[in-house]
Design a protein around this motif. Sequence first.
Motif, short mmCIF file in Angstrom:
data_model
loop_
_atom_site.label_atom_id
_atom_site.label_comp_id
_atom_site.label_asym_id
_atom_site.label_seq_id
_atom_site.Cartn_x
_atom_site.Cartn_y
_atom_site.Cartn_z
N SER A 119 41.76 40.72 42.70
CA SER A 119 43.20 40.67 42.41
C SER A 119 43.64 39.35 41.77
O SER A 119 44.74 39.26 41.26
CB SER A 119 44.02 40.95 43.67
OG SER A 119 43.84 39.90 44.60
N ASP A 120 42.76 38.35 41.76
CA ASP A 120 43.11 37.09 41.09
C ASP A 120 43.00 37.19 39.58
O ASP A 120 43.33 36.27 38.85
CB ASP A 120 42.26 35.94 41.62
CG ASP A 120 40.78 36.07 41.30
OD1 ASP A 120 40.39 37.03 40.59
OD2 ASP A 120 40.00 35.23 41.78
N ARG A 121 42.52 38.35 39.10
CA ARG A 121 42.41 38.65 37.66
C ARG A 121 41.42 37.74 36.93
O ARG A 121 41.41 37.68 35.72
CB ARG A 121 43.77 38.57 36.95
CG ARG A 121 44.89 39.40 37.57
CD ARG A 121 44.61 40.87 37.41
NE ARG A 121 45.81 41.68 37.56
CZ ARG A 121 46.02 42.49 38.58
NH1 ARG A 121 45.16 42.57 39.55
NH2 ARG A 121 47.11 43.22 38.63
N ARG A 122 40.55 37.04 37.66
CA ARG A 122 39.53 36.21 37.04
C ARG A 122 38.19 36.94 37.04
O ARG A 122 38.01 37.91 37.76
CB ARG A 122 39.39 34.88 37.80
CG ARG A 122 40.64 34.02 37.68
CD ARG A 122 40.45 32.66 38.29
NE ARG A 122 40.08 32.80 39.70
CZ ARG A 122 39.70 31.79 40.46
NH1 ARG A 122 39.61 30.59 39.98
NH2 ARG A 122 39.39 32.00 41.73
N LYS A 139 40.94 42.87 46.95
CA LYS A 139 41.53 41.56 47.25
C LYS A 139 40.86 40.47 46.43
O LYS A 139 41.51 39.60 45.86
CB LYS A 139 41.40 41.26 48.74
CG LYS A 139 42.03 39.96 49.15
CD LYS A 139 41.93 39.74 50.64
CE LYS A 139 42.54 38.40 51.01
NZ LYS A 139 42.46 38.13 52.43
N ARG A 170 36.19 41.78 35.81
CA ARG A 170 37.55 41.25 35.87
C ARG A 170 38.52 42.42 35.92
O ARG A 170 38.53 43.29 35.04
CB ARG A 170 37.85 40.39 34.64
CG ARG A 170 39.22 39.71 34.71
CD ARG A 170 39.39 38.68 33.62
NE ARG A 170 39.47 39.28 32.31
CZ ARG A 170 40.62 39.69 31.74
NH1 ARG A 170 41.75 39.58 32.39
NH2 ARG A 170 40.60 40.20 30.54
#
Length: 79
Positions: free
Chosen positions: A19-22, A16, A70
């Motif tokens: 999952s923001d891909r940062r 979770k 990442r």
Amino acid sequence: MKHASIKSARLARLTKMLSDRREHSTLEIMERAKIAAVSACISELRCLGAEIACSKRHDGPNGEPRWYYRMTKGPRKNG
């Protein structure tokens, strides 16, 4: 490598968060996802099909190295 199921609470928290891909530092992951063995959990997600890049930067207060992760592709849902 033996790995937990994606249904594992710790892997779910890590997925979770990533999952923001940062990029997220090891310390940030430890604090926010409440995970102690970050690199081991990253390895488990990779075994479940996740693609997670890792980079090392010397951006600590005195130039100490810090590791950043990442996720570019999430794990399989049926892992």
